[in-house]
Design an enzyme around this catalytic site. Structure first.
Site, mmCIF file in Angstrom:
data_model
loop_
_atom_site.group_PDB
_atom_site.id
_atom_site.type_symbol
_atom_site.label_atom_id
_atom_site.label_comp_id
_atom_site.label_asym_id
_atom_site.label_seq_id
_atom_site.Cartn_x
_atom_site.Cartn_y
_atom_site.Cartn_z
ATOM 1 N N ASP A 169 88.774 -58.868 16.839
ATOM 2 C CA ASP A 169 89.904 -58.292 17.593
ATOM 3 C C ASP A 169 91.167 -59.501 16.200
ATOM 4 O O ASP A 169 92.300 -58.400 15.705
ATOM 5 C CB ASP A 169 90.362 -59.300 18.291
ATOM 6 C CG ASP A 169 89.065 -58.773 19.048
ATOM 7 O OD1 ASP A 169 88.455 -57.897 19.612
ATOM 8 O OD2 ASP A 169 88.768 -59.813 20.795
ATOM 9 N N ASP A 222 83.966 -62.179 23.383
ATOM 10 C CA ASP A 222 84.982 -62.847 23.304
ATOM 11 C C ASP A 222 84.574 -64.309 23.313
ATOM 12 O O ASP A 222 84.491 -64.932 24.010
ATOM 13 C CB ASP A 222 85.901 -62.202 24.034
ATOM 14 C CG ASP A 222 86.715 -61.013 23.187
ATOM 15 O OD1 ASP A 222 86.404 -60.918 22.422
ATOM 16 O OD2 ASP A 222 87.144 -60.079 24.468
#
Length: 150
Positions: A122, A106
């Site tokens: 995501d 991330d």
């Protein structure tokens, strides 16, 4: 489309790992979004951390089922087809990370609010799901309107 979204996701994760690992933070949009490397072993907001194989199996089963539906001529709407494709590409993008590393990379962090660090995959899952819900709502009202006209 699915291949392009997965490729974009993987390239951005590679760049994040190469340039941000070690604690470097880059302001992307000042006071709104920054790039910061993070490793997520769970799902959204790091829930269920450490359940790698459950996520892998679940993602494979769900993505395979959705792709079967998409490519077996059952998906009659282009809107639904694209929405499902975006969701699948996000799922597969994160699946690649889980299978390779045991975690998801991330790197996008909103700074204007307290929110989780996330990635392109995501975003694809979220935007595809929102688009799918909108399609289903519009389709529901369209069908109700057609029944009212009968």
């Amino acid at each position: 489309m699915i291949i392009l979204i997965i490729a974009f996701d993987q390239i951005t994760k590679y760049l994040a790992k190469a340039y941000l690992a070690g604690g470097k933070v880059v302001d992307f949009i000042p006071r709104a979004v920054q790039f910061r490397y993070a490793e997520n072993t769970g799902m959204a907001f790091s829930l269920f951390s450490g359940a790698r194989w459950i996520f892998i199996v679940l993602t494979v089963v769900v993505c395979a089922g959705v792709m079967w539906y998409m490519f077996s001529n059952r998906c009659r709407s282009l809107w639904m087809y694209w929405s499902l494709g975006v969701v699948v590409s996000g799922g597969l993008g994160n699946l690649v990370d889980r299978a390779r590393f045991g975690y998801v990379v991330d790197f996008i962090e909103p700074t204007f609010m307290n929110f989780a660090v996330f990635n392109i995959a995501d975003s694809a899952v979220t935007l595809g799901a929102v688009s799918l819900v909108l399609y289903l709502v519009f389709d529901l009202f369209k069908k109700d309107g057609e029944k009212a006209d009968e």
